[in-house]
Each structure stands twice: as C-alpha cells, then as structure tokens.
Design an enzyme around this catalytic site. Structure first.
Site: not given
Ligand code: PEP
Ligand code: MG
Length: 767
Positions: A366, A678
C-alpha cells in the site's frame, strides 16, 4: 562417501531458505551437504554482481575466515575454470593440476580430491559448488551425478540469495558512496536527507512473559487498539486534502484489520492462557502475518506487512511510548525504514517527503500505491540497505531504476540534481501539452485514455489530459474489500468514476478475477489458474454477482451517459451472447423498476487467441474492441510473465504478437469496429512506434505515462514509422525488433539509459 537422499536435502534447503539472512542460509546449506555426502569439505563460490569474480560465500571444512574474502577471477584456478567452461571437474589430485591456484587464507593444502560443478539458473552462471576430500582419487561417478543434481536443485534458491546480497559485502562505511537495488515502488527521482522512520520498540524484541491480571491486560489491549484507530483517523485526515478520491480506502483497510474480531479474539485467548498483553499481541500478529504470507496471491501476501505494521502500532500504544519527535528539519527528506506504513507517511509534512525507501515490502505494498498517487518516488525491498547506520546521509530515491543511492559523490550529486531539475521542467513542459492532441507530425491523431481501477480517483488521469478511461479494472475495488461489495456500494463507487470523467467515455470492465488476481474472501485454488476460472467464465458461473455488477454500472450511468461495458477474457461466441442477454435483461428490469437506464455500448477484450481468430463471428454482438496486450502476449507465447523462470521470454514485441496485432487492426477496420489497446504495451515507447504505424488510434495507459507518450507521438511521422514496421516484418525475434527501433527512439530523445554514469561509480560501487 554415501549416497544421500535428494529429497531430504531439498526439503531441508527449502526450509532453511525461508528463514535467516543469506549468510546463515548458505552456511547451513554447505554444512548439510557436507554431512549428507560425508566429505571433508563443501564450499560454495558465488559470482559477484558484476560477474567478474567468484567469492567464497560459504564453506564447511575450509577456514571460516576465508568466507567473503577468498576471491578468484572468473577463469582463475580450478573454480574459475569450472565457471568459465561451465563444466564439471573431478580430480584425484587437485594441487598437482596446472590450473590449481593456492589461496592461502583457505588452508586447503591437505585436500587432494576435488569435485566442482557449475551452478546455473535461468541460463545464467551463479557460482560453483565444490566438495573436497583427503583421498588421492577422483570422486565416484555417483557422487558426481549427485552433486550435479543437487546443484540444479539449489540453483533457484541460491540465485535468490545471491541477488539479495548481504553475503559478502562489508557494511558500507559511514559517508561512503553506494547504490542499492530494490523493487519498483513509484516512479520519479528524489533527493534529500535520510530520515529514519523506525518504531520505538520493535515487536520482534518482545519476549514471552506471563500475567496474573488478565483483565487489566485485556483492558490495556482494547485501549491501545482504540488509540491506534484514532491515530489512523487523524492521519487520514491530515493526508486527506492531498489524496485523490477513495485513496482513503487504504486507511480503511488498516481500520478494518484493526477492528477485525479475529485480532481481538486471538489476543484475548492468549491472555486467558496466561500471557501478558505484549506477548499475546506478538503471537497473534505473527500467526496472522504468516497466514497472509502463505497465500499464493501476491496481493494477499503483501497484506502481511499491514498486519505487522498494525501490531507495531498497538505495541507502541500499549507500552505508552511516544513516537520520536516529529520535529523534522525544514529540508527535503527521504524517508527510509523497514516498512514505512501509510499511517507513518501521514505524520510528515508532505512537501518535505521527496522519496521513500523501504528495506522490505513489494511493488504491491500500500505504501507503493500511496506513493504513486502522491507522486513521491519510492523504492521497495532494498534488502541490502541498513538505513539505521546512515542517519542524516544524503540519499537519492531513484524510482525509475528501483534503486537508492547513498552518499553520491559531488559530481554524481550534481548530475542527479540536473536530472531532477530536468524532470521537473519536463513535467511542467508536459503540463502545457495537457490540452493538446496526441498527433503525429503528419496528422495522425491518437486518443490517449487512462487505465484506472484502484480507486474512484479521477484526478491523476484528468490532470494529465486523459480523454477518458480506456480500462476501469473493477476487480481492484473488490480486492480491497473484505467481502463482495453490494450493488449499492458498487453503484456509489462507479458513479464517482463516471461523474468525474463525464462526458468523456469510461470503459468499465466487469470483474476479472482469477489468474494472479484473487479475492481475499473467495478462494480459487487451481493447478493452472491462468487457464482456469477467470474473467467472464467466473462471472457467468456466478450470475448473481454479474447481475449486481451490471445493474450497479447501469444505474451509475443514469446521470452521466458515458458508460461503456467491457468484458474480459472472452474466448467463445456464446460467452458474449450470454453477456449481452444479461445486460439487456438488466436494462429491462431496471426500466420496469422505474429507473431510466439506457443500453450502453458493449465491448470485448481481446486477450485470448481464440477471440482474435473468431473476431468476425463475435462482431455482431459487440460495439468495440479493446486489446489486453498483457494477456494476449501471455497466451500467444505460452509464457506466464509472473513465473521468473520464463518471464524473460515475455515480450510484447515478439514477432508473433506483432503479427497478431496487425491482423486484429486490419480485421477491425474491415468490420468497422473501433479498437483500442490497453495493456502495458501502450506505455512502451518502442511499441508505440509500431502501434501507430499499424493504425492504432486509441491507446489506454497509466496516467503517469500519458504526457510522455503524447510527447513521443507528437515528435513522430507515421509515414516514417510505416517503413519501419515494414522492416520489422522480417525480424525473427523481439531482440531484432528492439534493435531496429532503438535508433529511432534515440533520434527523438528517447534513449534507454539516461542514468548518470561516472567513472567513480565502477570503482566504488562494485563491492
Ligand atoms: C491485459 O491483459 O493486457 C489487461 C489490460 O488486462 P489485465 O492486465 O487487467 O489482465
Ligand atoms: Mg488481461
């Protein structure tokens, strides 16, 4: 000598490799091996990172003082000969051999027989494994066969240890210059003073202790948990103004773990068994972290860090230790520590954080995610670095190259400063391009969209001029939840994304779990997950989830009108037919319920070769196509890019991938289907040259890369690129393709290696 059991050895090695520092693991290996083979000496020599020398990394039988010191050139002595020739050497009287070189510190004179085998991992030499004995005859054939087998079994583990470092370097002296490799955290360059972020009392230091007052201990634990919760709350508030959208969700993940009943219950069970609060906490956290570490899913593995961090914070509160003074000098800081948590970050003035270096952690941490969002360069997992010995030193966080540079010499420092200034100017210059089109010098316009998904974070993409969202990975919010989100929860989230981009289009992809994307609360264990229950297959088999997701997306689109649905992993016509029916039914049902939703455009990802081959038969059911080059490359080449054994074979410039992409573009043209790409390929400048030549006029990529790719496109002529494409059609490997493209990139200022090089670097940096 006795023939030992290989499985016994490998299980031991695997066990040892899970724990301990590289030196200990290596010395355990040679010790086990010597005992198993009943020989006098077993030694391990490893190549230095520059592949110029072999260093004795561990020995059982030679002088322990020679470990880390005995050093040979790659073709020097018997060991060097094995390394240079990549062949086994089995001698009855080693010292009598012409190639023998005596290294005094090893005290190896009494040994005559010598058997050495090269250690190779993924075609690369790692080192040499040697056994020696006093007898004057070569080792028997069985021993040779065994050692060769052992070497191949050990090579993977040893290669990891070798790259970890820390097995021969002496501690870097204070003030001396060194570079330390790590893992990618967040891109960019930052320079500043090393500021150590360290917990006051480490959870690891907590030892077993009893209590005679369990109730008081339980009360202390609940208070500590509540205090950490408050701490996180205010941390989230402090960063709030700088955090895009739902990045606050990261704080919620911490809160969620903190409030989880398992945490409190396990601690209480330990206290009931007589342990005091810190010891109960330590055991609980260790158990929970281990459970995360055991998970196959890299995202879940990375959560072990979070739980350790939370444990540390509870401990700090429990022992009422204040954190060190937060009065930081008013200058640029590089925060360095073992695992800097998002809550730690929240405690520093943001403008002073110029970089983050963590000696542990991974790209999926994180901390890395947050650093990316805040635009702070970060390097994770810099295992060889010991920041506690270098407080206040000058440090560079090089997020592009995933390394940190300690005490750069003046000239190098100046060079980095210049690069940081250049980068700033470059980024400012790019900002001016924000509203300019991505158009080649001869007028070919490319739409640049962004890939997103972690959060409802509109800001980075919009700030960098994205013309819409080419890929919203809806599985990511599912991954940071603790259960399947409800239709209403999804609706709120999707509405934020659509609202932020309206009227620009947003391609929302339905859930694509499976493969390496696992949900913490829904275990899919399969032998071959990439060929298993993935993407649309999972969704069609769990129709209730698919329906609620489609409904949430349709409802979210009501006020916005910019939703386009995208389906992952289509490999069969009936899949897209079924999907379409689900959408039509959801539209009808919602309309009946009085919600005026509209039928959106439906697109499919081309990621599986069969979808490419069946395109004309799939076309009647779709409005557009988006190519997932990551998976398409993986499935075309049969290469799992997360498997380090074969990941070097993964390259989207492989000629087969290029043939496929040309074919898709031409077919879409014929069928009148808009097509975009993408995958990561859209961020690779070399690939962009060819995609434009092929006629791709829509690319979707990470927000960070949009301005760079736009700049690149604006400096190219498509006509020139088309003749380059023609030449690549003759190439038989990705290396040939890249070699053809390199000079063109160089010409437009996109040379590969822009890192400053100085002569001192080689002299000081090697060891
Ligand atoms: C791809 O496969 O290229 C893609 C964009 O999908 P994902 O990376 O999410 O699998
Ligand atoms: Mg994919």
């Amino acid at each position: 000598m006795q023939q030992p059991s290989l499985s016994a050895l490998t299980s031991i090695v695997e066990q040892i490799a899970r724990t301990g520092d590289p030196r200990t693991v290596m010395s355990n290996i040679v010790q086990r091996l010597r005992d198993l083979m009943k020989v006098d000496v077993c030694s391990l020599y490893l190549c230095t990172p520059d592949f110029q020398h072999l260093i004795l990394a561990a020995t059982e039988g030679l002088s322990p003082q020679s470990v880390g010191k005995a050093k040979l050139k790659l073709d020097e002595g018997l060991v060097g000969h094995i390394a240079a020739s990549l062949s086994t050497l089995n001698l009855g009287d080693a010292p009598a051999d012409d190639r023998f070189v005596f290294i005094p510190e090893t005290h190896e004179m009494p040994y005559h027989r010598f058997l050495g085998v090269p250690l190779l991992h993924l075609r690369k030499l790692i080192g040499v494994l040697v056994i020696q004995g006093r007898e004057r005859e070569p080792f028997p054939q069985e021993a040779e066969a065994f050692l060769i087998t052992v070497a191949s079994q050990l090579a993977g583990t040893l290669s990891q240890l070798q790259s970890k470092g820390g097995w021969y370097e002496k501690r870097t002296a204070r003030g001396s210059y060194r570079r330390f490799p790590g893992l990618k955290g967040a891109p960019g360059l930052g320079m500043g003073k090393l500021w150590l972020v360290r917990p006051h009392l480490s959870l690891e230091q907590v030892r077993a202790a009893c209590t005679s007052a369990p109730d008081a201990e339980k009360k202390a634990i609940s208070e500590a948990i509540a205090a950490v919760s408050d701490e996180l709350e205010s941390g989230s508030g402090h960063l709030g103004q700088h955090l895009p959208g739902d990045l606050h969700a990261l704080f919620s993940v911490y809160q969620m773990m903190l409030q989880s009943p398992e945490l409190s219950q396990q601690i209480q069970t330990h206290i009931d068994a007589g342990d005091n609060a810190p010891w109960a906490l330590k055991q609980t956290i260790t158990d929970m972290a281990e459970q995360f570490r055991q998970a196959d899913d890299p995202y879940l593995k990375a959560r072990a860090e979070d739980i350790c961090n939370i444990g540390q914070r509870i401990l700090n509160q429990l022992l009422s230790r204040e954190r060190p003074s937060m009065e930081t000098p008013d200058e640029a800081l590089i925060l360095a520590g073992e695992l800097i948590s998002i809550a730690d970050l929240a405690e520093y003035p943001l403008h002073q954080i110029h970089g983050i270096i963590c000696t542990q952690g991974s790209t999926l941490s994180h901390t890395a995610i947050l650093a990316n969002a805040l635009g702070i360069p970060a390097v994770m997992g810099v295992e060889q670095f010991e920041p506690e010995h270098h407080k206040g030193a000058t440090l560079i966080a090089d997020g592009h190259r995933a390394e940190c540079v300690l005490n750069p010499p003046a000239a190098l420092l100046a060079e980095y400063r210049r690069m940081i200034d250049d980068e700033q100017r470059f980024m400012q210059g790019l900002e001016r391009l924000r509203d300019q089109p991505a158009v080649t010098t001869d007028g070919f316009t490319v739409s640049l969209l962004t890939n997103t998904g972690l959060l409802a974070d509109a800001t980075p993409g919009l700030q960098r001029g994205a013309e819409g969202v080419g890929l919203y990975r809806s599985e990511i919010p599912f991954m940071i939840h603790d259960s399947f989100p409800t239709e209403q929860e999804q609706y709120k989230l999707y509405r934020k994304v659509l609202q932020a981009y309206a009227p620009r289009p947003v391609n929302m992809r339905t859930l694509d779990i499976g493969g390496d994307k696992q949900l913490p609360y829904f275990d899919i264990s399969e032998t071959n997950p990439y060929l298993g229950w993935r993407g649309i297959r999972f969704s069609l088999d769990n129709a209730q989830l698919l329906i609620s997701q489609i409904r949430a997306m349709l409802r979210a689109d009501m006020d916005n009108g910019n939703l386009r649905l995208l389906v992952p992993m289509i490999s069969r016509v009936d899949e897209i037919q079924s999907f379409r029916r689900y959408v039509e039914k959801a539209v009808e049902a919602l309309n009946r319920e009085g919600q005026a939703v509209r039928m959106p455009k439906i697109g499919m990802m081309i990621e599986v070769p069969s979808a490419m081959l069946l395109l004309p038969r799939l076309a009647p059911y779709i409005d557009f196509v988006s190519i997932g080059s990551n998976d398409l490359t993986q499935y075309l080449l049969a290469v799992d890019r997360n498997n380090p054994r074969v990941s070097s074979l993964f390259d989207h410039l492989h000629p087969a991938v290029l043939v496929a992409l040309e074919q898709i573009q031409q077919q879409c043209d014929t069928l009148g289907l808009p097509v975009s790409l993408c995958g990561e390929m859209a961020s690779d400048p070399a690939a962009v040259l060819l995609l434009i030549a092929m006629g791709y006029n829509c690319l979707s990529l990470s927000a960070y890369n949009i301005p760079r790719v736009k700049l690149l496109i604006r400096s190219l002529s498509r006509q020139a690129l088309m003749s380059l494409l023609e030449q690549t059609r003759q190439c038989s490997s990705e290396a040939e393709v890249r070699a053809l493209l390199a000079p063109v990139l160089e010409q437009v200022g996109w040379g590969k290696d822009k890192r400053p090089h100085l002569p001192e670097e080689d002299a000081n940096g090697a060891q």
